[in-house]
Motif scaffolding. Structure first.
Motif, short mmCIF file in Angstrom:
data_model
loop_
_atom_site.label_atom_id
_atom_site.label_comp_id
_atom_site.label_asym_id
_atom_site.label_seq_id
_atom_site.Cartn_x
_atom_site.Cartn_y
_atom_site.Cartn_z
N ALA A 127 0.67 -1.06 -0.01
CA ALA A 127 0.13 -0.02 0.07
C ALA A 127 0.91 1.31 -0.02
CB ALA A 127 -1.03 -0.19 1.18
N THR A 128 2.24 1.27 0.50
CA THR A 128 2.77 2.50 0.62
C THR A 128 3.26 3.15 -0.73
OG1 THR A 128 4.90 0.85 0.81
CG2 THR A 128 3.95 1.76 2.71
N ILE A 129 3.43 4.33 -0.80
CA ILE A 129 4.03 4.99 -1.98
C ILE A 129 5.33 4.61 -2.23
CG2 ILE A 129 4.09 7.19 -3.18
CD1 ILE A 129 1.31 6.42 -2.72
N MET A 130 6.25 4.78 -1.06
CA MET A 130 7.60 4.27 -1.41
C MET A 130 7.61 2.80 -1.66
SD MET A 130 9.33 3.66 2.49
CE MET A 130 9.86 5.30 2.68
N ASP A 131 8.78 2.15 -2.10
CA ASP A 131 8.84 0.86 -2.42
C ASP A 131 9.33 0.26 -0.99
OD1 ASP A 131 8.79 -1.71 -3.20
OD2 ASP A 131 10.50 -1.44 -4.69
N LEU A 132 8.37 -0.36 -0.34
CA LEU A 132 8.93 -0.78 1.07
C LEU A 132 9.08 -2.33 0.72
CD1 LEU A 132 9.20 -0.42 4.30
CD2 LEU A 132 6.98 -1.02 4.53
N ARG A 133 10.12 -3.00 1.04
CA ARG A 133 10.76 -4.18 0.71
C ARG A 133 10.70 -4.91 2.09
NH1 ARG A 133 11.59 -6.00 -4.54
NH2 ARG A 133 10.96 -4.44 -5.88
N VAL A 134 10.43 -6.36 2.10
CA VAL A 134 10.44 -6.99 3.66
C VAL A 134 11.32 -7.96 3.35
CG1 VAL A 134 9.01 -8.47 4.87
CG2 VAL A 134 7.81 -6.41 3.82
N GLN A 135 12.17 -7.99 4.51
CA GLN A 135 12.98 -9.37 4.65
C GLN A 135 12.27 -10.35 5.74
OE1 GLN A 135 15.55 -9.53 2.88
NE2 GLN A 135 17.21 -8.33 3.49
N LEU A 136 12.24 -11.68 5.59
CA LEU A 136 11.53 -12.64 6.47
C LEU A 136 12.31 -12.66 7.93
CD1 LEU A 136 10.39 -15.06 3.74
CD2 LEU A 136 9.10 -13.21 4.80
N SER A 137 11.83 -12.50 8.82
CA SER A 137 12.44 -12.61 10.31
C SER A 137 12.86 -13.91 10.29
CB SER A 137 11.43 -12.22 11.17
OG SER A 137 10.70 -10.64 10.78
N SER A 138 14.30 -13.82 10.68
CA SER A 138 14.78 -15.16 10.75
C SER A 138 15.14 -15.85 12.28
CB SER A 138 16.20 -15.24 10.10
OG SER A 138 17.17 -14.06 10.90
N CYS A 139 14.97 -14.86 13.14
CA CYS A 139 15.34 -15.50 14.67
C CYS A 139 14.12 -14.93 15.60
CB CYS A 139 16.69 -14.57 14.85
SG CYS A 139 17.96 -15.23 13.95
N VAL A 140 13.13 -15.52 15.36
CA VAL A 140 11.98 -15.32 16.39
C VAL A 140 11.72 -16.45 17.09
CG1 VAL A 140 9.61 -14.88 16.33
CG2 VAL A 140 11.05 -13.72 14.66
N PRO A 141 12.05 -16.72 18.50
CA PRO A 141 12.80 -15.42 19.36
C PRO A 141 14.33 -15.57 18.75
CG PRO A 141 12.45 -17.43 20.55
CD PRO A 141 11.87 -17.86 19.24
N SER A 142 15.02 -14.35 19.43
CA SER A 142 16.48 -14.27 18.83
C SER A 142 17.26 -15.09 19.37
CB SER A 142 16.83 -12.74 19.25
OG SER A 142 16.79 -12.44 20.34
N SER A 143 16.80 -15.86 20.51
CA SER A 143 17.66 -16.88 21.36
C SER A 143 16.51 -17.37 22.28
CB SER A 143 18.71 -16.06 22.10
OG SER A 143 18.00 -15.58 23.55
N SER A 144 17.04 -18.53 22.76
CA SER A 144 16.09 -19.42 23.59
C SER A 144 16.13 -18.96 25.06
CB SER A 144 16.71 -20.91 23.79
OG SER A 144 17.85 -21.05 24.17
N GLN A 145 16.76 -17.53 25.35
CA GLN A 145 17.03 -17.24 26.70
C GLN A 145 15.93 -16.04 27.06
OE1 GLN A 145 18.84 -18.90 28.86
NE2 GLN A 145 19.56 -20.29 26.98
N GLU A 146 14.87 -16.31 26.34
CA GLU A 146 13.74 -15.17 26.72
C GLU A 146 12.68 -15.73 26.17
OE1 GLU A 146 14.62 -11.74 23.90
OE2 GLU A 146 15.15 -13.19 22.36
N THR A 147 11.27 -15.14 26.81
CA THR A 147 10.11 -15.46 26.41
C THR A 147 9.50 -14.50 25.25
OG1 THR A 147 9.66 -16.36 28.58
CG2 THR A 147 7.58 -16.00 27.46
N SER A 148 9.21 -15.16 24.24
CA SER A 148 8.75 -14.12 23.03
C SER A 148 7.32 -14.74 22.81
CB SER A 148 9.52 -14.72 21.61
OG SER A 148 9.09 -13.92 20.70
N GLY A 149 6.79 -13.87 22.28
CA GLY A 149 5.26 -14.07 22.05
C GLY A 149 4.97 -14.93 20.85
N ALA A 150 6.01 -15.43 19.91
CA ALA A 150 5.74 -16.06 18.99
C ALA A 150 7.00 -17.20 18.87
CB ALA A 150 5.62 -15.41 17.79
N CYS A 151 6.93 -17.98 17.86
CA CYS A 151 8.16 -18.54 17.50
C CYS A 151 8.17 -19.20 15.98
CB CYS A 151 8.53 -19.95 18.12
SG CYS A 151 9.92 -21.13 17.55
N LEU A 152 9.14 -18.67 15.13
CA LEU A 152 8.92 -18.83 13.53
C LEU A 152 10.04 -19.88 13.44
CD1 LEU A 152 8.04 -15.35 12.13
CD2 LEU A 152 6.35 -16.98 13.00
#
Length: 569
Positions: A127-152
């Motif tokens: 929808a944006t006027i600028m060209d907004l490109r997306v990288q797929l989030s690789s580290c969800v969570p970033s480590s196993s030492q925290e509680t994240s809302g999701a795990c991808l």
């Protein structure tokens, strides 16, 4: 997508056989290849440039006399969420600064909402006027030492790989997982071996850097010294010079950017809020500053455009030339990078253009699932005289491990304002558990009160610092009530607050309202004695367990160097 008829029109307009859709007349065109500046016309058909270094007539014409044309700027790594506004408002905020392409990692919202957050960003990017490109989030969570809302997992990311707005795999911050060839890590890396993989390698050198690069990870925005940058460049890594609201590496890396390296270096902001954008600028600020630091002018503009386009496989832009995407910035002064007019995909950026965008409905409006806390929840038991304390330095997200004497009162540890030691705690907020990690931090300058944030990289639990347990509880409880944001409290009362209800990360208001709302927040933080220019994003990075050296998660104090929890934290 161009069809037969449009292609014929483009060829005809390039040959001047018919008037161009848009012509910029008599403008000084900067050639980012040679550095030359030539007064010429620039002809545009639809979304592409069709003519340069010739004379054209157009259905619409812009008088470029006295102006200079440079390629649209490309921000090569950022998290829109850290601008505290929606992608639509980010578009409206930074496009007038000349940023015609932005490459984002929706890592923050993905840690809160998982694939729902990625879908929201892809819809927004369309929808944006600028060209907004997306990288797929690789580290969800970033480590196993925290509680994240999701795990991808890899299976969650692969359905998005061929989306037209997706470039590749986002910053692979779990570098210990790469180096140990963790199977879940390899599952994510393998499908992108023939595409783009973004890096995240703070202080990684020598054999470990070689091992990381052997996974075909291409870029790094976490380089903080010139020597580190030169090693990464020698080893074929693209170095992204970063200047955000907290992470400020531009001055340290400026000396590396020259005629030999500019094709292998790019610019990025990573995390920059609307107040800093209003006061300083965005990539335009980086460009003018690098030039003022003595970097060769056209090589700075090259890094901001052509080099960035090449690094991320965007071969249709980055230079003002026939056949390329018509992303053009007109400036009054090349050295000052004073933006006058922006053209995005052949469209002149004017206020009315933003009214043409479709609306994308917000998500994650009920993401704050933490339970209320009390002052007792922040007590830290007494023990040894000296403890590891998180050391904060302004402008860096790298923190230090500082052994310091932390006083006790009775059988509990207390803050020490004379030694600039405050408490820091992370309260789990995703409804998965009631974890609270507690420790101490040095470097904020707090003399009273507390500051709390639901923006806390990367799991985005609640992070709070303070010198009074009661004020810490007041700040956290108010944050829960308002569905996320920032709170400053003192004397048992809230002094200032700003709501971020979209996933606890973004405002539903305009970027102007966010900019205005940050002013009293900063003033309230200063009234507590805080000495940091940007305290809220500095708080946010205390919880990031993949950036050296000492961090805090809801599990407790975390030693990034050994990648383990600190005993008794």
């Amino acid at each position: 997508m161009i069809d037969n008829a449009l292609l014929k029109r483009a060829i005809a307009q390039g040959r001047a056989a018919e008037p161009a859709d848009l012509v910029i007349k008599n403008v000084g065109l900067l050639d980012v290849v040679s550095g030359g500046v030539t007064t010429t016309d620039i002809a545009i058909c639809g979304d592409r440039i069709v003519g340069t270094y010739e004379t054209y007539s157009g259905r619409r014409e812009i008088d470029g006399a006295g102006l200079f044309a440079v390629p649209g700027f490309i921000d090569t790594h950022l998290h829109v969420e850290s601008s505290l506004v929606t992608p639509a408002e980010f578009d409206r905020c930074v496009l007038p600064h000349g940023v015609t392409t932005a490459i984002c990692d929706p890592h923050e919202i993905a840690n809160v909402l998982g694939v729902e957050g990625i879908r929201y960003f892809l819809a927004s990017a369309e929808a944006t006027i600028m060209d907004l490109r997306v990288q797929l989030s690789s580290c969800v969570p970033s480590s196993s030492q925290e509680t994240s809302g999701a795990c991808l997992l890899a299976a969650d990311l692969l359905p998005f790989r061929d989306h037209p707005k997706v470039i590749g795999l986002a910053e692979f911050m779990n570098f210990p997982g790469v180096l140990s060839a963790d199977e879940d890590v390899l599952d994510k890396l393998l499908p992108f071996q023939d595409g783009h993989i973004d890096g995240h390698a703070p202080l990684l050198r020598g054999h470990d850097l070689n091992g990381y690069l052997a996974a075909r990870i291409a870029t790094d925005h976490e380089t903080t010294t010139a020597d580190e940058a030169r090693e990464k460049l020698r080893k074929g890594m693209i170095v992204l010079i970063r200047e955000g609201s907290v992470s400020k590496d531009m001055h340290a890396l400026a000396e590396v950017l020259d005629e030999n390296t500019s094709s292998f270096m790019c610019l990025c902001t990573d995390d920059r809020n609307p107040l800093d954008i209003a006061e300083q600028g965005h990539l335009d600020y980086m460009i003018r500053t690098l030039i003022a630091l003595g970097r060769p002018l056209h090589h700075v503009y090259r890094a901001a455009s052509w080099s960035a386009a090449r690094a991320f496989g965007l071969r249709d832009r980055g230079i003002i030339a026939p056949g390329r995407r018509a992303d053009i910035v007109l400036v009054d002064d090349l050295a000052a990078c004073s933006v006058r007019t922006v053209i995005s995909a052949g469209r002149v950026v004017e206020p009315a253009i933003f009214e043409t965008r479709p609306t994308v409905e917000p998500v994650g409006l009920d993401s704050m699932k933490a339970e209320r806390v009390t002052a007792a929840d922040f007590e830290i038991a007494g023990g040894a005289a000296e403890l590891p304390v998180i050391g904060v330095e302004a402008g860096l997200i790298i923190t230090q491990n500082r052994p310091m004497a932390v006083p006790s009162r009775g059988n509990v540890r207390v803050a020490d304002t004379a030694a600039d030691i405050a408490k820091v705690a992370v309260v789990a907020r995703h409804g998965i558990n009631r974890n609270i990690g507690r420790a101490f931090v040095n470097g904020f300058g707090l003399q009273r009160g507390a500051i709390a944030s639901s923006v806390a990289h990367d799991a985005h639990n609640i992070c709070v610092i303070g010198v009074d347990d009661g004020d810490m509880a007041v700040a956290v409880n108010r944050l829960i009530e308002m569905d996320g944001g920032f709170v400053v409290a003192s004397g048992g009362e809230v002094l200032a607050e700003f709501a971020l209800p979209l996933a606890g990360l973004m405002s539903l208001g305009s970027f102007e309202s966010v900019r205005a709302g940050l002013v009293p927040l900063r003033a309230a933080a200063r009234s507590l004695g805080c000495t940091l220019e940007e305290p809220f994003l500095q708080v946010a990075f205390l919880a990031l367990p993949v950036i050296p050296h000492l961090k805090i998660t809801d599990f407790g104090l975390f030693d990034v160097d050994s990648f383990s929890l600190v005993a008794d934290s």
